[in-house]
Design a protein around this motif. Structure first.
Motif, PDB file in Angstrom:
ATOM      1  N   ALA A 482       0.831  -1.203   0.000  1.00  0.00           N
ATOM      2  CA  ALA A 482       0.000   0.000   0.000  1.00  0.00           C
ATOM      3  C   ALA A 482       0.861   1.247   0.000  1.00  0.00           C
ATOM      4  N   VAL A 483       0.236   2.358  -0.355  1.00  0.00           N
ATOM      5  CA  VAL A 483       0.846   3.679  -0.263  1.00  0.00           C
ATOM      6  C   VAL A 483      -0.062   4.551   0.589  1.00  0.00           C
ATOM      7  N   LEU A 484       0.542   5.236   1.582  1.00  0.00           N
ATOM      8  CA  LEU A 484      -0.194   6.125   2.477  1.00  0.00           C
ATOM      9  C   LEU A 484       0.211   7.561   2.145  1.00  0.00           C
ATOM     10  N   LYS A 485      -0.746   8.384   1.742  1.00  0.00           N
ATOM     11  CA  LYS A 485      -0.444   9.732   1.279  1.00  0.00           C
ATOM     12  C   LYS A 485      -1.188  10.766   2.125  1.00  0.00           C
ATOM     13  N   ILE A 486      -0.474  11.849   2.492  1.00  0.00           N
ATOM     14  CA  ILE A 486      -1.113  12.957   3.203  1.00  0.00           C
ATOM     15  C   ILE A 486      -1.017  14.207   2.338  1.00  0.00           C
ATOM     16  N   ASP A 495       5.426  13.193   1.194  1.00  0.00           N
ATOM     17  CA  ASP A 495       3.985  13.087   1.461  1.00  0.00           C
ATOM     18  C   ASP A 495       3.472  11.662   1.336  1.00  0.00           C
ATOM     19  N   GLU A 496       4.324  10.755   0.842  1.00  0.00           N
ATOM     20  CA  GLU A 496       3.905   9.363   0.661  1.00  0.00           C
ATOM     21  C   GLU A 496       4.811   8.400   1.420  1.00  0.00           C
ATOM     22  N   VAL A 497       4.189   7.452   2.095  1.00  0.00           N
ATOM     23  CA  VAL A 497       4.904   6.356   2.750  1.00  0.00           C
ATOM     24  C   VAL A 497       4.430   5.051   2.120  1.00  0.00           C
ATOM     25  N   SER A 498       5.374   4.193   1.776  1.00  0.00           N
ATOM     26  CA  SER A 498       5.033   2.904   1.186  1.00  0.00           C
ATOM     27  C   SER A 498       5.180   1.798   2.219  1.00  0.00           C
ATOM     28  N   VAL A 499       4.239   0.848   2.162  1.00  0.00           N
ATOM     29  CA  VAL A 499       4.257  -0.294   3.080  1.00  0.00           C
ATOM     30  C   VAL A 499       4.545  -1.548   2.265  1.00  0.00           C
ATOM     31  N   TYR A 500       5.582  -2.284   2.672  1.00  0.00           N
ATOM     32  CA  TYR A 500       6.003  -3.491   1.946  1.00  0.00           C
ATOM     33  C   TYR A 500       5.885  -4.719   2.825  1.00  0.00           C
ATOM     34  N   SER A 501       5.580  -5.815   2.201  1.00  0.00           N
ATOM     35  CA  SER A 501       5.689  -7.116   2.864  1.00  0.00           C
ATOM     36  C   SER A 501       7.046  -7.714   2.509  1.00  0.00           C
TER      37      SER A 501
END
Length: 529
Positions: A482-486, A495-501
């Motif tokens: 996923a990508v979390l954007k504010i 402004d974006e944080v990426s979530v990796y498995s």
């Protein structure tokens, strides 16, 4: 110079009231955007809190409770927070309380210093407030970092230096030196410069005492640090500090120090150029009229702060919420304002008589307003940005991965609010990654291969990172979930944080957890197909 007690009390109260009013106003604006709970403006504040929590509750000097990590760049500030957590309990506002008392102490000693120079309450108040706001002290206080304590000790040192050889002043001077190096390691430049000036005055005893008092606590900490992780200084100093080695890289390093860090550094011109010009003019004029010894003695503080500014620019940092240079601008104010006393007493006459100095003073006033204008949106929206990005990431990890192994780059809030084991790709919390981050080394295939192998071999579960920090070298065995954007980030890097498995068998579960988590309404969540 003696002034009436009523005038002294009045000027102190006005200074305190103005400064406190500004801080309270910004505090209220900040909490109005974070549902009534104060959130620090930068993630680094939570690094101190995370380490303090582990010192107090687990007796571990580390960003996590699992092992030693020299993540704090201010051992004394972090230890003080740990002591207070041990006594009063784990409260994330402890940094704010420490900064408030340090800030009030700074106002008090600035007032005492300028009260010895000026007769009028107005001039004392203007001097104190100018010093506070050109160093953006309201921003430093609300940031939750160690810089207010550093400025406080610096002010005490200069105040006591101006009163030597009075016995109380001697005691205060050496106590401030004893503590200062463990609050900020840049203080070592101050010790060296002061000792050098005392040597010029052939005051060998004072020079030796300054070096011993300042460097012994630093040396003790360096021994402690080296015995645990093989580095003399905290990880942040090792990673971000400028190195100078006499090898094939010497000329490249000198170019970086003299050009990139100083002469071609726009921050230097925004921060130190105009105070340095005023200092240079004053010192040159004095050297023309006086003997060398008298000129050095009469301009000792001006010369000390000027040399300190140059050394700091070359070997340290001038970026980041104006916090690294706060003590320098405070020092310049304490050095120059007494020499500009005629400007306060007869402003129009001074301007007609010395137009050059008057112009440079005006530029410093412009600098004050510039810095405060830049600080305004940082204070108003910084806590909101941290809450929507770092605090939300911490809440997510606490809910689903509280004791998991996590790769990250902003490691303050996520370690303070959880019990994760972290691998820091920036090197501040993990000695394993320091060789890949030192001397501004660009990310390369070697670092990508290391992250691929290390995270697989050690069973890391997920990564929460800024993609751009790895410059296209994201390990192939990491799968983006996923990508979390504010929107409109104020004090976060991206402004974006990426979530990796990282563990591929957990990919589907990770996406499900992200989908089920109740994110802040201002966080736009994009789950990968």
């Amino acid at each position: 110079m003696k002034i009436s007690s009523d005038t002294g009390i009045k000027s102190l109260l006005i200074s305190v009231m103005v400064f406190c009013t500004v801080c309270i106003m910004y505090y209220l604006i900040s909490v109005s955007k974070t549902d009534g709970h104060y959130v620090y403006l930068i993630d680094d504040a939570y690094i101190h809190l995370a380490m303090a929590k582990n010192i107090a509750l687990h007796e571990v000097w580390g960003i996590t409770r699992y092992r030693f990590s020299s993540t704090s760049s201010s051992p004394l500030f972090t230890s003080l927070l740990g002591l207070l957590i041990r006594i009063f309990g784990n409260d994330d506002r402890i940094s704010l309380y420490v900064n408030f008392f340090s800030g009030m102490g700074t106002v008090y000693f600035l007032h005492r210093y300028f009260k010895d120079i000026f007769r009028k309450s107005r001039d004392i108040v203007l001097s104190v407030l100018f010093t506070l706001f050109i160093s953006v002290m309201h921003l430093q206080l609300l940031s939750g970092m160690e810089h207010v304590l550093h400025v406080f000790l610096f002010v005490v040192s200069i105040f006591c230096l101006s009163r030597l050889p009075d016995k109380p002043a001697v005691f205060g001077f050496y106590v401030s030196l004893l503590l200062m190096g463990l609050v900020r390691f840049e203080s070592m430049f101050y010790f060296i410069v002061l000792a050098f000036l005392f040597v010029l005055l052939q005051r060998w005893k004072e020079a030796g005492c300054i070096l011993l008092t300042g460097f012994i606590p630093v040396a003790i900490f360096c021994y402690f640090n080296y015995s645990h992780d093989g580095y003399l200084f905290p990880n942040s100093v090792v990673v971000k500090g400028t190195t100078l080695s006499f090898d094939a890289e010497f000329f490249h390093q000198m170019k970086s120090i003299l050009l990139d860090n100083l002469l071609l550094n726009i921050s230097f011109y925004k921060i130190g150029f105009f105070p340095l010009l005023i200092s240079l003019i004053i010192v040159i004029r004095d050297f023309r009229k006086k003997t060398f010894r008298n000129a050095v003695q009469d301009n000792m503080l001006i010369i000390a702060v000027s040399l300190l500014m140059i050394l700091h620019s070359m070997f340290a940092d001038l970026k980041g919420l104006f916090r690294y240079e706060a003590y320098l601008l405070t020092g310049f104010s304490m050095a120059l304002i007494p020499r500009l006393k005629p400007l306060f007493e007869n402003t129009l006459y001074f301007i007609r008589k010395d137009k050059l100095i008057a112009f440079l003073v005006l530029m410093n006033i412009v600098l004050l307003f510039y810095k405060c204008s830049i600080a305004h949106p940082m204070i108003c929206n910084g806590g909101k940005s941290i809450r929507e990005q770092q605090i939300q990431s911490a809440r997510f990890l606490h809910t689903y991965y509280n004791e998991s192994k996590v790769v990250a780059n902003d490691i303050g809030a996520i370690t303070y609010y959880t019990d994760i084991c972290v691998l820091d790709i920036a090197g501040l919390a993990s000695v394993e990654t320091i060789p890949f981050n030192r001397n501004r080394r660009p990310v390369d295939d070697a670092y990508e291969n290391f992250l691929t192998q290390y995270t697989a071999d050690n069973g890391y579960d997920i990564a929460i990172i800024y993609d751009s920090w790895l410059q296209g070298h994201i390990p192939g065995n990491w799968k983006k979930a996923a990508v979390l954007k504010i929107e409109n980030p104020a004090t976060v890097a991206q402004d974006e944080v990426s979530v990796y498995s990282i563990q591929q068998g957990n990919y589907r579960k990770l996406k499900e957890n992200i989908r089920n988590f109740r994110w802040n309404k201002n966080v736009r969540v994009t789950i990968m197909d």
